[in-house]
Scaffold this motif. Sequence first.
Motif, PDB file in Angstrom:
ATOM      1  N   PHE A 152       0.818  -1.210   0.000  1.00  0.00           N
ATOM      2  CA  PHE A 152       0.000   0.000   0.000  1.00  0.00           C
ATOM      3  C   PHE A 152       0.856   1.267   0.000  1.00  0.00           C
ATOM      4  N   ILE A 153       2.138   1.118   0.344  1.00  0.00           N
ATOM      5  CA  ILE A 153       3.035   2.278   0.333  1.00  0.00           C
ATOM      6  C   ILE A 153       3.161   2.861  -1.070  1.00  0.00           C
ATOM      7  N   LEU A 154       2.972   2.028  -2.085  1.00  0.00           N
ATOM      8  CA  LEU A 154       3.126   2.489  -3.466  1.00  0.00           C
ATOM      9  C   LEU A 154       1.948   3.336  -3.954  1.00  0.00           C
ATOM     10  N   ILE A 155       0.863   3.404  -3.192  1.00  0.00           N
ATOM     11  CA  ILE A 155      -0.281   4.216  -3.628  1.00  0.00           C
ATOM     12  C   ILE A 155       0.107   5.690  -3.550  1.00  0.00           C
ATOM     13  N   PRO A 156       0.066   6.429  -4.654  1.00  0.00           N
ATOM     14  CA  PRO A 156       0.475   7.843  -4.629  1.00  0.00           C
ATOM     15  C   PRO A 156      -0.498   8.699  -3.818  1.00  0.00           C
ATOM     16  N   TRP A 157       0.021   9.798  -3.295  1.00  0.00           N
ATOM     17  CA  TRP A 157      -0.811  10.629  -2.422  1.00  0.00           C
ATOM     18  C   TRP A 157      -1.988  11.235  -3.165  1.00  0.00           C
ATOM     19  N   GLN A 158      -1.851  11.403  -4.497  1.00  0.00           N
ATOM     20  CA  GLN A 158      -2.949  11.989  -5.267  1.00  0.00           C
ATOM     21  C   GLN A 158      -4.231  11.156  -5.163  1.00  0.00           C
ATOM     22  N   ARG A 159      -4.089   9.839  -4.939  1.00  0.00           N
ATOM     23  CA  ARG A 159      -5.281   8.988  -4.837  1.00  0.00           C
ATOM     24  C   ARG A 159      -6.084   9.293  -3.570  1.00  0.00           C
ATOM     25  N   PHE A 160      -5.422   9.884  -2.581  1.00  0.00           N
ATOM     26  CA  PHE A 160      -6.099  10.218  -1.326  1.00  0.00           C
ATOM     27  C   PHE A 160      -6.623  11.654  -1.321  1.00  0.00           C
ATOM     28  N   GLY A 161      -6.166  12.456  -2.253  1.00  0.00           N
ATOM     29  CA  GLY A 161      -6.591  13.853  -2.305  1.00  0.00           C
ATOM     30  C   GLY A 161      -5.600  14.808  -1.684  1.00  0.00           C
ATOM     31  N   SER A 162      -4.803  14.327  -0.734  1.00  0.00           N
ATOM     32  CA  SER A 162      -3.770  15.163  -0.115  1.00  0.00           C
ATOM     33  C   SER A 162      -2.784  14.255   0.608  1.00  0.00           C
ATOM     34  N   ARG A 163      -1.605  14.806   0.891  1.00  0.00           N
ATOM     35  CA  ARG A 163      -0.597  14.022   1.610  1.00  0.00           C
ATOM     36  C   ARG A 163      -1.056  13.710   3.038  1.00  0.00           C
ATOM     37  N   GLY A 164      -1.774  14.648   3.636  1.00  0.00           N
ATOM     38  CA  GLY A 164      -2.261  14.421   4.994  1.00  0.00           C
ATOM     39  C   GLY A 164      -3.250  13.267   5.061  1.00  0.00           C
ATOM     40  N   ARG A 165      -4.159  13.214   4.099  1.00  0.00           N
ATOM     41  CA  ARG A 165      -5.125  12.117   4.074  1.00  0.00           C
ATOM     42  C   ARG A 165      -4.430  10.785   3.812  1.00  0.00           C
ATOM     43  N   ARG A 166      -3.408  10.819   2.958  1.00  0.00           N
ATOM     44  CA  ARG A 166      -2.663   9.587   2.696  1.00  0.00           C
ATOM     45  C   ARG A 166      -2.006   9.086   3.973  1.00  0.00           C
ATOM     46  N   LEU A 167      -1.364   9.997   4.698  1.00  0.00           N
ATOM     47  CA  LEU A 167      -0.695   9.617   5.939  1.00  0.00           C
ATOM     48  C   LEU A 167      -1.697   9.055   6.945  1.00  0.00           C
ATOM     49  N   LEU A 168      -2.840   9.712   7.072  1.00  0.00           N
ATOM     50  CA  LEU A 168      -3.856   9.265   8.020  1.00  0.00           C
ATOM     51  C   LEU A 168      -4.432   7.913   7.605  1.00  0.00           C
ATOM     52  N   GLY A 169      -4.746   7.766   6.316  1.00  0.00           N
ATOM     53  CA  GLY A 169      -5.333   6.519   5.837  1.00  0.00           C
ATOM     54  C   GLY A 169      -4.391   5.343   5.991  1.00  0.00           C
ATOM     55  N   LEU A 170      -3.124   5.537   5.613  1.00  0.00           N
ATOM     56  CA  LEU A 170      -2.161   4.446   5.727  1.00  0.00           C
ATOM     57  C   LEU A 170      -1.857   4.128   7.189  1.00  0.00           C
ATOM     58  N   ALA A 171      -1.821   5.156   8.039  1.00  0.00           N
ATOM     59  CA  ALA A 171      -1.567   4.915   9.462  1.00  0.00           C
ATOM     60  C   ALA A 171      -2.679   4.065  10.067  1.00  0.00           C
ATOM     61  N   LEU A 172      -3.922   4.375   9.718  1.00  0.00           N
ATOM     62  CA  LEU A 172      -5.050   3.596  10.225  1.00  0.00           C
ATOM     63  C   LEU A 172      -4.986   2.162   9.711  1.00  0.00           C
ATOM     64  N   PHE A 173      -4.693   2.012   8.427  1.00  0.00           N
ATOM     65  CA  PHE A 173      -4.631   0.674   7.839  1.00  0.00           C
ATOM     66  C   PHE A 173      -3.503  -0.148   8.457  1.00  0.00           C
ATOM     67  N   PHE A 174      -2.310   0.443   8.541  1.00  0.00           N
ATOM     68  CA  PHE A 174      -1.179  -0.286   9.118  1.00  0.00           C
ATOM     69  C   PHE A 174      -1.428  -0.603  10.588  1.00  0.00           C
ATOM     70  N   GLY A 175      -2.068   0.313  11.295  1.00  0.00           N
ATOM     71  CA  GLY A 175      -2.355   0.073  12.705  1.00  0.00           C
ATOM     72  C   GLY A 175      -3.272  -1.121  12.907  1.00  0.00           C
ATOM     73  N   LEU A 176      -4.356  -1.179  12.138  1.00  0.00           N
ATOM     74  CA  LEU A 176      -5.284  -2.305  12.250  1.00  0.00           C
ATOM     75  C   LEU A 176      -4.611  -3.611  11.830  1.00  0.00           C
ATOM     76  N   ASN A 177      -3.825  -3.536  10.772  1.00  0.00           N
ATOM     77  CA  ASN A 177      -3.136  -4.721  10.274  1.00  0.00           C
ATOM     78  C   ASN A 177      -2.153  -5.256  11.315  1.00  0.00           C
ATOM     79  N   LEU A 178      -1.365  -4.351  11.881  1.00  0.00           N
ATOM     80  CA  LEU A 178      -0.372  -4.749  12.875  1.00  0.00           C
ATOM     81  C   LEU A 178      -1.040  -5.255  14.147  1.00  0.00           C
TER      82      LEU A 178
END
Length: 375
Positions: A241-267
Motif C-alpha cells: 500500500f506504500i506504493l499508492i500515490p498521495w494523489q489517490r487520497f486527495g492530499s498528503r495528509g489524508r494519505r498519511l492518516l489513511g495508511l496509518a489507520l490501515f497499518f495500525g489495524l493490520n499490525l
Amino acid sequence: MPSWLKPGTAFLLLALVFGLGFLALLPPFQAPDEPFHLLRAYQVSTGEWGETLEDGRRGAVVPGSAIDFFSAFQHVPLKPTVQVSKEEVLRFRERPLEPKATRFIGYATALAHPAWPYLPQALGMSLARALELPVFYLLYLGRLFNLLAWAALVYAAIRRAPILPWLLFLLALTPISLQQAASLSPDAVTNGLAFLLFAGLLRLWLAPEEVPAPATLVGTMALGLLLTLSKFAYGLHALLFILIPWQRFGSRGRRLLGLALFFGLNLAWMLHTLRSGGDPARAGGGGRLLALLQDPVHFFEVGLDTLRVYGLFYLEQFVGRLGHLDTNLPRALIVYYWLLLLGVALLEREPGRGLKPAEKAWIAGVLLVEVAAIW
C-alpha cells in the motif's frame, strides 16, 4: 475480439470446465488436509466459529457419518498408485447424514484457519443439511460452492486489473490452483481474495483518475485486512500500500492518516495472532516471521540450503503436484507452463503507464519476504 476470447471470460469458462472436472474426478479427501477442512466447514455451517474442547483436546463435534466418510479413504493419501473405485465413493451417497448422531473428533489444527474462508463450503453444507441429503453431499456441495466463490473472485480480479490480465489468467489456472479451488480448502477463497486485492492495488497505482471514489480506497484496504485475517504472514502485503500515490487520497495528509489507520489495524491483528497461545498452526507463519526478525542471517542460510535440496520440488509444486502433493505431472508440462508464465510476464503489453522498475522491485521484495514468512 469475441467476448469469449477476453481474459476474464476465457478464465471463467476454463475455470468452470476444468474445475468441475477436478471436483468430480478428485477422490474424496485426496486434496491436502481435506478431512480437516470438512470438519471445520461443518462446524462453521452450524454456527460454531470457535474451537471445541473436550478433555483439553481441540477438535470438532460432527455427525459420526462424516467421520466414517473420510475415515474410509485414509488408506489412499501418499500412495499415488492406490486407486479409489466408483463403488467405494458411491456407497456413501446412500448413507444418511444423521446430524444429531454426533461424535467428538480431536485434531490439533482445528483453528489453523479462521472461520470466514470456510463460508462458501459451509453454505454448500448448510444446503445439504437443509435438504436432508446423504453425507456424500457435504463433500461435493462444499466443493462446488468453494469452486464458484474462487472463480467469481478471480474473474472479478481479471476484469478489474488494468494491466497483465493474461498473467493473472495463467497464474489462476495452474493445475494445483484448480485442484485447491475444487476441494474444501480455504486456500481457494484466500487465493481468490489475493488476486482481487492485487487487481485493486494495480488500479490505485496506475489508474488515470487522480482521486478515486472513497469506496474504492476503503474497499481495497478492507480486502487487505481480510487477507491478513486469513493467514498471519499475509499481513506483510500491507507494505504494498506504500506504493499508492498521495494523489489517490486527495492530499498528503489524508494519505498519511489513511495508511496509518490501515497499518495500525493490520499490525494489531498480527500481534494479536502472535499472542494467541503460541500454537504455530494458529499463528499461520508467525513463528517463521519471528525467526526471520530475530536472526535473519541464519534464517536465509537455512532458506538457501532448503532451496538447494527442495528447489525443484517447489518449482513443480507451484504448477502442480496433485492429490496430497504425491502425484506428479509430466516434467515437460511443468517446464512448458513455467516458460509460458515467464513469456507472458515479459511480453504482455501494458496499456498506459506500466509499473516502474523501482515499483516492480518493491513488489518483488515484499513477495519474497512474505514467501519466507509462510515458508
